[in-house]
Design a protein around this motif. Structure first.
Motif, PDB file in Angstrom:
ATOM      1  N   ILE A   1       0.826  -1.208   0.000  1.00  0.00           N
ATOM      2  CA  ILE A   1       0.000   0.000   0.000  1.00  0.00           C
ATOM      3  C   ILE A   1       0.860   1.258   0.000  1.00  0.00           C
ATOM      4  O   ILE A   1       0.620   2.206  -0.762  1.00  0.00           O
ATOM      5  CB  ILE A   1      -0.951   0.009   1.220  1.00  0.00           C
ATOM      6  CG1 ILE A   1      -1.947  -1.149   1.126  1.00  0.00           C
ATOM      7  CG2 ILE A   1      -1.682   1.345   1.325  1.00  0.00           C
ATOM      8  CD1 ILE A   1      -2.706  -1.402   2.408  1.00  0.00           C
ATOM      9  N   GLU A   2       1.882   1.292   0.861  1.00  0.00           N
ATOM     10  CA  GLU A   2       2.640   2.526   1.063  1.00  0.00           C
ATOM     11  C   GLU A   2       3.747   2.739   0.028  1.00  0.00           C
ATOM     12  O   GLU A   2       4.165   3.876  -0.215  1.00  0.00           O
ATOM     13  CB  GLU A   2       3.233   2.548   2.473  1.00  0.00           C
ATOM     14  CG  GLU A   2       2.178   2.601   3.570  1.00  0.00           C
ATOM     15  CD  GLU A   2       2.787   2.706   4.964  1.00  0.00           C
ATOM     16  OE1 GLU A   2       4.022   2.893   5.063  1.00  0.00           O
ATOM     17  OE2 GLU A   2       2.043   2.603   5.955  1.00  0.00           O
ATOM     18  N   ALA A   3       4.230   1.667  -0.584  1.00  0.00           N
ATOM     19  CA  ALA A   3       5.369   1.771  -1.504  1.00  0.00           C
ATOM     20  C   ALA A   3       5.189   2.798  -2.626  1.00  0.00           C
ATOM     21  O   ALA A   3       6.103   3.592  -2.881  1.00  0.00           O
ATOM     22  CB  ALA A   3       5.685   0.395  -2.089  1.00  0.00           C
TER      23      ALA A   3
ATOM     24  N   GLY B   1      10.899  13.436   1.236  1.00  0.00           N
ATOM     25  CA  GLY B   1      11.152  12.549   2.361  1.00  0.00           C
ATOM     26  C   GLY B   1       9.983  11.625   2.633  1.00  0.00           C
ATOM     27  O   GLY B   1       8.818  11.988   2.424  1.00  0.00           O
ATOM     28  N   HIS B   2      10.288  10.406   3.076  1.00  0.00           N
ATOM     29  CA  HIS B   2       9.284   9.389   3.347  1.00  0.00           C
ATOM     30  C   HIS B   2       9.918   8.323   4.230  1.00  0.00           C
ATOM     31  O   HIS B   2      11.148   8.259   4.369  1.00  0.00           O
ATOM     32  CB  HIS B   2       8.787   8.756   2.040  1.00  0.00           C
ATOM     33  CG  HIS B   2       9.910   8.431   1.087  1.00  0.00           C
ATOM     34  ND1 HIS B   2      10.080   9.075  -0.117  1.00  0.00           N
ATOM     35  CD2 HIS B   2      10.975   7.568   1.187  1.00  0.00           C
ATOM     36  CE1 HIS B   2      11.161   8.613  -0.722  1.00  0.00           C
ATOM     37  NE2 HIS B   2      11.717   7.691   0.049  1.00  0.00           N
TER      38      HIS B   2
ATOM     39  N   MET C   1      11.452  -6.428   1.414  1.00  0.00           N
ATOM     40  CA  MET C   1      10.227  -5.791   0.929  1.00  0.00           C
ATOM     41  C   MET C   1      10.529  -4.426   0.328  1.00  0.00           C
ATOM     42  O   MET C   1       9.962  -4.036  -0.701  1.00  0.00           O
ATOM     43  CB  MET C   1       9.218  -5.655   2.071  1.00  0.00           C
ATOM     44  CG  MET C   1       8.467  -6.933   2.377  1.00  0.00           C
ATOM     45  SD  MET C   1       7.180  -6.708   3.617  1.00  0.00           S
ATOM     46  CE  MET C   1       8.105  -6.961   5.114  1.00  0.00           C
ATOM     47  N   MET C   2      11.433  -3.693   0.960  1.00  0.00           N
ATOM     48  CA  MET C   2      11.832  -2.396   0.415  1.00  0.00           C
ATOM     49  C   MET C   2      12.439  -2.564  -0.969  1.00  0.00           C
ATOM     50  O   MET C   2      12.170  -1.784  -1.884  1.00  0.00           O
ATOM     51  CB  MET C   2      12.828  -1.720   1.356  1.00  0.00           C
ATOM     52  CG  MET C   2      12.251  -1.271   2.680  1.00  0.00           C
ATOM     53  SD  MET C   2      13.537  -0.632   3.781  1.00  0.00           S
ATOM     54  CE  MET C   2      14.183   0.715   2.791  1.00  0.00           C
ATOM     55  N   ASP C   3      13.257  -3.605  -1.115  1.00  0.00           N
ATOM     56  CA  ASP C   3      13.903  -3.878  -2.390  1.00  0.00           C
ATOM     57  C   ASP C   3      12.877  -4.272  -3.450  1.00  0.00           C
ATOM     58  O   ASP C   3      12.896  -3.775  -4.577  1.00  0.00           O
ATOM     59  CB  ASP C   3      14.937  -4.990  -2.213  1.00  0.00           C
ATOM     60  CG  ASP C   3      15.662  -5.335  -3.510  1.00  0.00           C
ATOM     61  OD1 ASP C   3      16.522  -4.545  -3.924  1.00  0.00           O
ATOM     62  OD2 ASP C   3      15.344  -6.377  -4.111  1.00  0.00           O
ATOM     63  N   LYS C   4      11.957  -5.126  -3.079  1.00  0.00           N
ATOM     64  CA  LYS C   4      10.982  -5.658  -4.024  1.00  0.00           C
ATOM     65  C   LYS C   4       9.991  -4.602  -4.501  1.00  0.00           C
ATOM     66  O   LYS C   4       9.632  -4.554  -5.682  1.00  0.00           O
ATOM     67  CB  LYS C   4      10.228  -6.834  -3.393  1.00  0.00           C
ATOM     68  CG  LYS C   4       9.195  -7.465  -4.313  1.00  0.00           C
ATOM     69  CD  LYS C   4       8.525  -8.667  -3.651  1.00  0.00           C
ATOM     70  CE  LYS C   4       7.502  -9.301  -4.578  1.00  0.00           C
ATOM     71  NZ  LYS C   4       6.843 -10.479  -3.944  1.00  0.00           N
ATOM     72  N   TYR C   5       9.564  -3.737  -3.571  1.00  0.00           N
ATOM     73  CA  TYR C   5       8.500  -2.786  -3.899  1.00  0.00           C
ATOM     74  C   TYR C   5       9.007  -1.359  -4.137  1.00  0.00           C
ATOM     75  O   TYR C   5       8.228  -0.415  -4.138  1.00  0.00           O
ATOM     76  CB  TYR C   5       7.432  -2.805  -2.796  1.00  0.00           C
ATOM     77  CG  TYR C   5       6.690  -4.116  -2.743  1.00  0.00           C
ATOM     78  CD1 TYR C   5       5.761  -4.453  -3.725  1.00  0.00           C
ATOM     79  CD2 TYR C   5       6.947  -5.036  -1.731  1.00  0.00           C
ATOM     80  CE1 TYR C   5       5.099  -5.663  -3.696  1.00  0.00           C
ATOM     81  CE2 TYR C   5       6.284  -6.255  -1.690  1.00  0.00           C
ATOM     82  CZ  TYR C   5       5.360  -6.567  -2.675  1.00  0.00           C
ATOM     83  OH  TYR C   5       4.705  -7.777  -2.644  1.00  0.00           O
ATOM     84  N   ASN C   6      10.320  -1.223  -4.331  1.00  0.00           N
ATOM     85  CA  ASN C   6      10.883   0.060  -4.756  1.00  0.00           C
ATOM     86  C   ASN C   6      10.639   1.171  -3.731  1.00  0.00           C
ATOM     87  O   ASN C   6      10.295   2.298  -4.077  1.00  0.00           O
ATOM     88  CB  ASN C   6      10.304   0.473  -6.117  1.00  0.00           C
ATOM     89  CG  ASN C   6      11.194   1.480  -6.842  1.00  0.00           C
ATOM     90  OD1 ASN C   6      12.419   1.363  -6.826  1.00  0.00           O
ATOM     91  ND2 ASN C   6      10.594   2.464  -7.475  1.00  0.00           N
ATOM     92  N   MET C   7      10.843   0.834  -2.457  1.00  0.00           N
ATOM     93  CA  MET C   7      10.706   1.839  -1.407  1.00  0.00           C
ATOM     94  C   MET C   7      12.061   2.463  -1.095  1.00  0.00           C
ATOM     95  O   MET C   7      13.103   1.832  -1.257  1.00  0.00           O
ATOM     96  CB  MET C   7      10.099   1.218  -0.150  1.00  0.00           C
ATOM     97  CG  MET C   7       8.622   0.924  -0.299  1.00  0.00           C
ATOM     98  SD  MET C   7       7.859   0.366   1.233  1.00  0.00           S
ATOM     99  CE  MET C   7       8.404  -1.330   1.266  1.00  0.00           C
ATOM    100  N   GLY C   8      12.035   3.701  -0.629  1.00  0.00           N
ATOM    101  CA  GLY C   8      13.275   4.439  -0.454  1.00  0.00           C
ATOM    102  C   GLY C   8      13.924   4.329   0.904  1.00  0.00           C
ATOM    103  O   GLY C   8      15.154   4.277   1.005  1.00  0.00           O
ATOM    104  N   TYR C   9      13.122   4.278   1.965  1.00  0.00           N
ATOM    105  CA  TYR C   9      13.686   4.382   3.318  1.00  0.00           C
ATOM    106  C   TYR C   9      12.755   3.669   4.284  1.00  0.00           C
ATOM    107  O   TYR C   9      11.529   3.785   4.170  1.00  0.00           O
ATOM    108  CB  TYR C   9      13.823   5.851   3.693  1.00  0.00           C
ATOM    109  CG  TYR C   9      14.420   6.140   5.048  1.00  0.00           C
ATOM    110  CD1 TYR C   9      15.624   5.568   5.452  1.00  0.00           C
ATOM    111  CD2 TYR C   9      13.802   7.022   5.921  1.00  0.00           C
ATOM    112  CE1 TYR C   9      16.186   5.858   6.692  1.00  0.00           C
ATOM    113  CE2 TYR C   9      14.355   7.331   7.156  1.00  0.00           C
ATOM    114  CZ  TYR C   9      15.539   6.745   7.547  1.00  0.00           C
ATOM    115  OH  TYR C   9      16.087   7.030   8.776  1.00  0.00           O
TER     116      TYR C   9
END
Length: 739
Positions: free
Chosen positions: A627-629, A638-639, A662-670
């Protein structure tokens, strides 16, 4: 003849004689003799025609008093003077109440606005006195009328408004190599360049601490490993030279000899130069460990901002693959794992692991072992957080694995989440740049105002129209603050504007900072996307795909407008997923007072931070990530993605790895992980017992639950405001579950 009037807030308005007549009439009606229309007209005409063309409210009131005293109606003069005094007292009453709450060290949302500041100490009290006095001054004299109106009616919040008159900037990523290589002067003393790891670590502290007094936001080091690595080799060479003195041998061939890793090993079985080299390595590792231990200790004890608040500090590391850089990382991580003082978790610096494929994320990567160690440390100590350099929006085309200065092209972040990378006026980098200021929009109120529209399309269209207007006002306000900030002279920021900010080395002390600050960013933040969506369509983005679609549409629209503002005003505007602390409850209280309790909207004491799924909504970490990614790419100011886990994670670092995956898979920054950690406030003992009431070490009942508030840790929840305490109570865990 009076033509214009200067009001108490500095605004100039047209003269209206009816206001004089109304004031005198009100005083007369409180006397036994009652109203005298003729006298009212005589006094009004006399003041109107004999007054100066422009007069202040106070001067007009003085004239009314004088004319009444000269008339036969002394009784009216007495009533008017008494009423005027009562109004003056009423205007000051709010300030008095605020000041007395500070004087009496009351635990309320004023004294607990910032959980990292102890407002009960003398220095803390002075800061709050100054803060609460300065904010009305800003409202009255530094804000334009439409901005002041938007603030007054709870549409926008200007962050760090109490620092507005100082012209200070928010934050900066320190180019620490400048300080370490050249030393600096920022006051009456000067510091020489570093020659060993201990000095380098101390200078890093001094740089952060000194600059904190020149800015109102955080201080960060973007490449802690790269900057300190050279001083590991220098310290090693120093140890070799000590051995030369001891043995009388020439060991110069060891000075620059290749070292694969600085690992402490026993000397048993080693002979000759191999033994001497390992001895020098062992001594160096011990020195680096002590230097890192001291660095952490200093960042938790050296007070800044008037001697009241420790430095809001962050350090980024993870991608230096040299033996020396690896030594820095290993020892900062091990020192963090062991804890400070009595073994308690360090609150600062916020540590950020820069995750990068080909460097430290995959088993075959050079720094993979240190990544595993970082996850182990996070499982026990909350830090490091994780910055995803592989996210599409965090990459720089100039980055090369074989570039010894590749850190210049790597993004770095502030621990709270502030992101600075893209630059319309220079290189795409985080170094020597920061945020200038930011303001947050209350998108929940905009949505509430549209709830009475039955047709859903019309309701949403009206929301976007309102949002568009507030975005215009917010962008204008940020530009107005920029225009004020740029008039500051370089000498007002002796460290920042001489050594740390990009281009500042070319400024003369008496020159303004106008030519360099546009490299910084202006942040447009938002709060309460979840509540906004409930107000508009009845569900938040965790509950409904339709709500998620609308949420992304809203934030995308804000992003697009920010890009337009960048063109219009020629600044680096960006959208920020606001790290709301005091603000999370402030907006809500005012909206609830105006609109009442609205289920799912104003029925809690806080609005959900930025675009997060509500803390009370039970779902798995995976769903939360999905949801958040998508919002991370939209919020380049910033996020943060965080996962709340239950119990003791100390022996389960794989949970941390799964979050990074999960950060890697869904292209999240931080992202970061929050978990249970109890701390005895008397002796510092810590464990993860969910029901700990008595310290098993010293018997104390003063037990606090160490918690993350907006991306950073707070040592005691006693300093949290009511909104954040309510949010803490509602938090649910995200690992496991059916949703």
């Amino acid at each position: 003849m009076i033509q214009t009037v200067v009001k108490r807030d500095g605004r100039i308005v047209g003269f209206n004689e009816q206001k004089i007549m109304a004031a005198i009439r009100k005083a007369m009606l409180h006397t036994d003799k009652g109203e005298d229309t003729t006298l009212i007209e005589q006094i009004t005409d006399h003041i109107s025609y004999r007054g100066k063309s422009q007069m202040s409210v106070e001067a007009i009131q003085d004239a009314i008093e004088m004319e009444l005293m000269k008339s036969a109606r002394k009784d009216v003069a007495q009533k008017y003077i008494a009423y005027r005094n009562q109004r003056n007292i009423a205007r000051k009453a709010k300030t008095r109440d605020v000041f007395m709450s500070i004087v009496n060290a009351k635990n309320n949302d004023i004294t607990r606005e910032n959980a990292n500041m102890n407002a009960d100490t003398p220095a803390g009290m002075m800061m709050k006195f100054a803060s609460e006095t300065t904010k009305p001054f800003v409202d009255d004299y530094l804000l334009s009328e439409d901005v002041r109106d938007a603030v007054m009616h709870n549409y926008i919040h200007i962050h760090d408004k109490d620092y507005y008159p100082t012209k200070s900037l928010t934050c900066v990523q320190h180019p620490l190599d400048v300080i370490l290589n050249h030393g600096f002067t920022a006051g009456h003393g000067s510091s020489r360049p570093a020659k060993r790891i201990e000095t380098a670590a101390v200078l890093a502290c001094i740089s952060l601490e000194t600059c904190q007094n020149e800015m109102h936001g955080g201080q960060a080091i973007p490449a802690f490993d790269f900057y300190l690595a050279p001083y590991v080799r220098m310290s090693y060479q120093e140890e070799v030279k000590n051995l030369e003195k001891l043995t009388g041998e020439d060991l110069s061939n060891l000075y620059d000899a290749p070292i694969d890793d600085y690992i402490e090993k026993p000397l048993d079985g080693l002979q000759g130069r191999e033994r001497l080299e390992q001895h020098a390595i062992n001594k160096t590792v011990n020195r680096v460990h002590q230097a890192m231990e001291a660095f952490i200790h200093n960042m938790n004890t050296i007070h800044s901002r008037g001697g009241n608040q420790v430095v809001f500090s962050s350090i980024n590391y993870g991608t230096d693959t040299s033996a020396e850089g690896r030594c820095i990382m290993r020892e900062i991580l091990q020192s963090t794992y062991q804890g400070v003082g009595n073994g308690e978790t360090a609150i600062f610096p916020i540590q950020i692991w820069k995750k990068k494929r080909g460097v430290n994320y995959l088993p075959e990567d050079r720094n993979y072992d240190l990544y595993k160690l970082a996850c182990k440390v996070t499982a026990r100590r909350f830090f490091p957080n994780f910055l995803n350099l592989d996210a599409t929006f965090n990459q720089n085309e100039k980055w090369r694995a074989d570039d010894p200065e590749r850190y210049k092209w790597e993004i770095a972040t502030m621990g709270c989440r502030t992101r600075v990378f893209e630059d319309r006026w220079g290189e795409k980098t985080s170094i020597a740049r920061g945020n200038l200021s930011f303001s947050t929009i209350n998108i929940v109120k905009l949505a509430i105002e549209c709830m009475g529209i039955e047709d859903e399309k019309q309701r949403i269209d009206m929301f976007f129209a309102k949002l568009d207007n507030i975005l215009d006002i917010t962008a204008k306000q940020l530009d107005e603050r920029f225009q004020f900030q740029k008039t500051a002279m370089a000498k007002q920021f002796p460290l920042l504007m001489k050594y740390l900010w990009v281009g500042a080395e070319n400024l003369k002390p008496e020159e303004t900072i106008e030519s360099v600050i546009n490299h910084g960013t202006l942040g447009i933040g938002f709060i309460g996307l979840a509540e906004c969506l409930v107000a508009l369509i009845g569900k938040h983005h965790g509950e409904s795909e339709k709500a998620q679609e609308l949420g992304l549409k809203i934030v995308t629209y804000m992003r697009d407008r920010a890009n337009e503002f960048s063109e219009q005003y020629h600044h680096n505007y960006s959208i920020l997923a606001t790290p709301a602390e005091g603000l999370s409850g402030k907006f809500t209280k005012k909206d609830r007072k105006q609109f009442g309790v609205i289920p799912g909207v104003t029925d809690r004491d806080y609005y959900t931070n930025s675009n997060h799924v509500p803390v009370y909504y039970k779902c798995t970490a995976l769903k939360k990530a999905q949801i958040e990614a998508p919002y991370h790419d939209l919020t380049r100011g910033g996020h943060i993605f965080y996962v709340e886990i239950d119990g003791d994670a100390t022996h389960n670092p794989s949970v941390i790895e799964s979050v990074v995956d999960m950060m890697d898979k869904y292209n999240m920054g931080y992202g970061s992980v929050n978990h249970n950690r109890n701390r005895c406030l008397d002796c510092g003992y810590e464990n993860a017992d969910a029901h700990l009431e008595v310290c098993p070490k010293c018997g104390s009942h003063h037990i606090d639950k160490l918690q993350r508030i907006t991306g950073y840790l707070v040592g005691t929840t006693d300093r949290w405001n009511s909104g954040k305490l309510a949010e803490l109570h509602d938090r649910v865990t995200h690992i496991g579950g059916e949703k």
